[in-house]
Scaffold this motif. Structure first.
Motif, PDB file in Angstrom:
ATOM      1  N   VAL A  21     -12.731  25.786 -53.004  1.00  0.00           N
ATOM      2  CA  VAL A  21     -12.874  25.985 -51.569  1.00  0.00           C
ATOM      3  C   VAL A  21     -13.572  27.308 -51.272  1.00  0.00           C
ATOM      4  CG1 VAL A  21     -10.818  24.643 -50.999  1.00  0.00           C
ATOM      5  CG2 VAL A  21     -10.621  27.110 -51.300  1.00  0.00           C
ATOM      6  N   PHE A  22     -14.177  27.372 -50.088  1.00  0.00           N
ATOM      7  CA  PHE A  22     -14.664  28.628 -49.518  1.00  0.00           C
ATOM      8  C   PHE A  22     -13.868  28.861 -48.245  1.00  0.00           C
ATOM      9  CE2 PHE A  22     -17.072  30.997 -46.426  1.00  0.00           C
ATOM     10  CZ  PHE A  22     -17.499  32.096 -47.146  1.00  0.00           C
ATOM     11  N   ARG A  23     -13.312  30.064 -48.123  1.00  0.00           N
ATOM     12  CA  ARG A  23     -12.558  30.463 -46.941  1.00  0.00           C
ATOM     13  C   ARG A  23     -13.200  31.712 -46.344  1.00  0.00           C
ATOM     14  NH1 ARG A  23      -8.040  29.796 -50.799  1.00  0.00           N
ATOM     15  NH2 ARG A  23      -6.752  28.076 -50.078  1.00  0.00           N
ATOM     16  N   PHE A  24     -13.077  31.866 -45.028  1.00  0.00           N
ATOM     17  CA  PHE A  24     -13.566  33.084 -44.380  1.00  0.00           C
ATOM     18  C   PHE A  24     -12.644  34.265 -44.647  1.00  0.00           C
ATOM     19  CE2 PHE A  24     -15.458  29.872 -41.457  1.00  0.00           C
ATOM     20  CZ  PHE A  24     -16.778  30.121 -41.810  1.00  0.00           C
ATOM     21  N   THR A  25     -11.353  34.006 -44.850  1.00  0.00           N
ATOM     22  CA  THR A  25     -10.377  35.044 -45.165  1.00  0.00           C
ATOM     23  C   THR A  25      -9.690  34.687 -46.470  1.00  0.00           C
ATOM     24  OG1 THR A  25      -8.577  33.971 -43.963  1.00  0.00           O
ATOM     25  CG2 THR A  25      -9.971  35.488 -42.706  1.00  0.00           C
ATOM     26  N   ALA A  26      -9.020  35.650 -47.057  1.00  0.00           N
ATOM     27  CA  ALA A  26      -8.406  35.430 -48.367  1.00  0.00           C
ATOM     28  C   ALA A  26      -7.322  34.358 -48.346  1.00  0.00           C
ATOM     29  CB  ALA A  26      -7.828  36.746 -48.889  1.00  0.00           C
ATOM     30  N   VAL A  27      -6.655  34.165 -47.223  1.00  0.00           N
ATOM     31  CA  VAL A  27      -5.540  33.219 -47.182  1.00  0.00           C
ATOM     32  C   VAL A  27      -5.697  32.136 -46.124  1.00  0.00           C
ATOM     33  CG1 VAL A  27      -3.881  34.864 -48.141  1.00  0.00           C
ATOM     34  CG2 VAL A  27      -4.219  34.741 -45.666  1.00  0.00           C
ATOM     35  N   ASP A  57     -26.462  27.335 -31.951  1.00  0.00           N
ATOM     36  CA  ASP A  57     -25.036  27.284 -31.646  1.00  0.00           C
ATOM     37  C   ASP A  57     -24.184  26.748 -32.788  1.00  0.00           C
ATOM     38  OD1 ASP A  57     -25.529  28.233 -29.104  1.00  0.00           O
ATOM     39  OD2 ASP A  57     -25.694  26.225 -28.236  1.00  0.00           O
ATOM     40  N   VAL A  58     -24.789  26.402 -33.908  1.00  0.00           N
ATOM     41  CA  VAL A  58     -24.065  25.797 -35.022  1.00  0.00           C
ATOM     42  C   VAL A  58     -23.335  26.868 -35.827  1.00  0.00           C
ATOM     43  CG1 VAL A  58     -24.343  24.515 -37.176  1.00  0.00           C
ATOM     44  CG2 VAL A  58     -25.649  23.857 -35.159  1.00  0.00           C
ATOM     45  N   GLN A  59     -22.046  26.661 -36.019  1.00  0.00           N
ATOM     46  CA  GLN A  59     -21.212  27.553 -36.823  1.00  0.00           C
ATOM     47  C   GLN A  59     -20.248  26.702 -37.646  1.00  0.00           C
ATOM     48  OE1 GLN A  59     -21.255  31.056 -36.831  1.00  0.00           O
ATOM     49  NE2 GLN A  59     -23.092  30.835 -35.607  1.00  0.00           N
ATOM     50  N   PRO A  60     -19.981  27.084 -38.898  1.00  0.00           N
ATOM     51  CA  PRO A  60     -18.984  26.346 -39.671  1.00  0.00           C
ATOM     52  C   PRO A  60     -17.594  26.570 -39.068  1.00  0.00           C
ATOM     53  CG  PRO A  60     -19.714  28.273 -40.872  1.00  0.00           C
ATOM     54  CD  PRO A  60     -20.555  28.189 -39.645  1.00  0.00           C
ATOM     55  N   GLU A  61     -16.718  25.603 -39.268  1.00  0.00           N
ATOM     56  CA  GLU A  61     -15.378  25.658 -38.698  1.00  0.00           C
ATOM     57  C   GLU A  61     -14.327  25.576 -39.796  1.00  0.00           C
ATOM     58  OE1 GLU A  61     -15.113  22.630 -35.646  1.00  0.00           O
ATOM     59  OE2 GLU A  61     -17.267  22.838 -35.339  1.00  0.00           O
ATOM     60  N   THR A  62     -13.130  25.958 -39.457  1.00  0.00           N
ATOM     61  CA  THR A  62     -12.008  25.912 -40.382  1.00  0.00           C
ATOM     62  C   THR A  62     -11.407  24.511 -40.392  1.00  0.00           C
ATOM     63  OG1 THR A  62     -11.556  28.227 -39.904  1.00  0.00           O
ATOM     64  CG2 THR A  62      -9.795  26.961 -40.935  1.00  0.00           C
ATOM     65  N   SER A  82      -8.416  24.820 -31.718  1.00  0.00           N
ATOM     66  CA  SER A  82      -8.949  25.076 -33.048  1.00  0.00           C
ATOM     67  C   SER A  82      -7.844  25.391 -34.040  1.00  0.00           C
ATOM     68  CB  SER A  82      -9.930  26.248 -33.006  1.00  0.00           C
ATOM     69  OG  SER A  82     -11.004  25.943 -32.166  1.00  0.00           O
ATOM     70  N   THR A  83      -8.098  25.076 -35.311  1.00  0.00           N
ATOM     71  CA  THR A  83      -7.155  25.369 -36.369  1.00  0.00           C
ATOM     72  C   THR A  83      -6.879  26.855 -36.395  1.00  0.00           C
ATOM     73  OG1 THR A  83      -8.003  23.527 -37.635  1.00  0.00           O
ATOM     74  CG2 THR A  83      -6.765  25.194 -38.849  1.00  0.00           C
ATOM     75  N   GLY A  84      -5.619  27.215 -36.487  1.00  0.00           N
ATOM     76  CA  GLY A  84      -5.236  28.612 -36.512  1.00  0.00           C
ATOM     77  C   GLY A  84      -4.898  29.146 -35.143  1.00  0.00           C
ATOM     78  N   ASN A  85      -5.181  28.397 -34.103  1.00  0.00           N
ATOM     79  CA  ASN A  85      -4.832  28.820 -32.755  1.00  0.00           C
ATOM     80  C   ASN A  85      -3.322  28.701 -32.579  1.00  0.00           C
ATOM     81  OD1 ASN A  85      -5.374  29.732 -30.152  1.00  0.00           O
ATOM     82  ND2 ASN A  85      -5.383  27.657 -29.358  1.00  0.00           N
ATOM     83  N   TRP A  98      -7.398  28.740 -44.031  1.00  0.00           N
ATOM     84  CA  TRP A  98      -7.766  27.367 -44.380  1.00  0.00           C
ATOM     85  C   TRP A  98      -9.255  27.336 -44.696  1.00  0.00           C
ATOM     86  CZ3 TRP A  98      -4.402  23.399 -44.994  1.00  0.00           C
ATOM     87  CH2 TRP A  98      -3.101  23.616 -44.560  1.00  0.00           C
ATOM     88  N   PRO A  99      -9.690  26.422 -45.562  1.00  0.00           N
ATOM     89  CA  PRO A  99     -11.092  26.398 -45.972  1.00  0.00           C
ATOM     90  C   PRO A  99     -12.043  25.853 -44.902  1.00  0.00           C
ATOM     91  CG  PRO A  99      -9.896  24.622 -47.036  1.00  0.00           C
ATOM     92  CD  PRO A  99      -8.881  25.434 -46.281  1.00  0.00           C
TER      93      PRO A  99
END
Length: 174
Positions: free
Chosen positions: A79-85, A57-62, A25-28, A87-88
């Motif tokens: 964009v919408f991001r889960f964290t301030a910095v 089981d559906v969740q949005p991904e980065t 996954s992205t960010g790993n 990836w969207p």
């Protein structure tokens, strides 16, 4: 007794050492020099991406760099991001006014259905600003609300929205 504890600790360390190998996954944590870049997620309709999937089981991904590149020019988008910095997970706006969500390892583009909502085939994504001054392009707190087809519950996620030119500068500088 000390040998038993030492053996248990060593076993745990070895088991955890390879955990990221099965999670691309992205960010790993990956080694850019060793691990090839992952290709962009495929573009699918909402119906295709959700076919045969357990809705609970559906969740949005980065999104990754490749995912963003596959969307074309994002300089006039938000964009919408889960964290301030981070990836969207949702890229929206531009012309024509659409929103693209990464869901189930697929990029799903939805037409704007009014206000801060985007919908197609029973999938609806709504952005709800939480700041008083959310009309400017700076980063603001927001909720991302996802309604899945044939599911009475909605999924809600807190995060941040940010619009051009701030978003385009961050993507270009990454």
């Amino acid at each position: 007794m000390t040998r038993l504890h030492l053996s248990a600790c060593l076993a745990a360390c070895f088991a955890l050492a390879g955990c990221h190998l099965d999670n691309p996954s992205t960010g790993n944590d990956t080694e850019p020099a060793l691990d090839p870049a992952r290709p962009a997620a495929p573009h699918r309709t909402a119906a295709e991406a959700l076919a045969g999937v357990a809705m609970e089981d559906v969740q949005p991904e980065t999104m990754s760099r490749a995912d963003l590149d596959s969307l074309g020019d994002v300089s006039d988008r938000c964009v919408f991001r889960f964290t301030a910095v981070g990836w969207p997970s949702f890229v929206y706006g531009g012309a024509p006014s659409t929103g693209t969500l990464k869901l189930n390892e697929a990029l799903i583009t939805l037409p704007r259905s009014g206000g801060g909502a985007f919908a197609e085939s029973g999938l609806q994504v709504t952005l709800r600003p939480l700041d008083k001054h959310a009309a400017d392009d700076a980063r603001h707190e927001a909720d991302l609300i996802i309604r899945l087809p044939h599911t009475p519950q909605e999924l809600g996620f807190k995060g941040y929205t940010e619009c051009h030119p701030h978003f385009a500068e961050r993507v270009a500088g990454s």
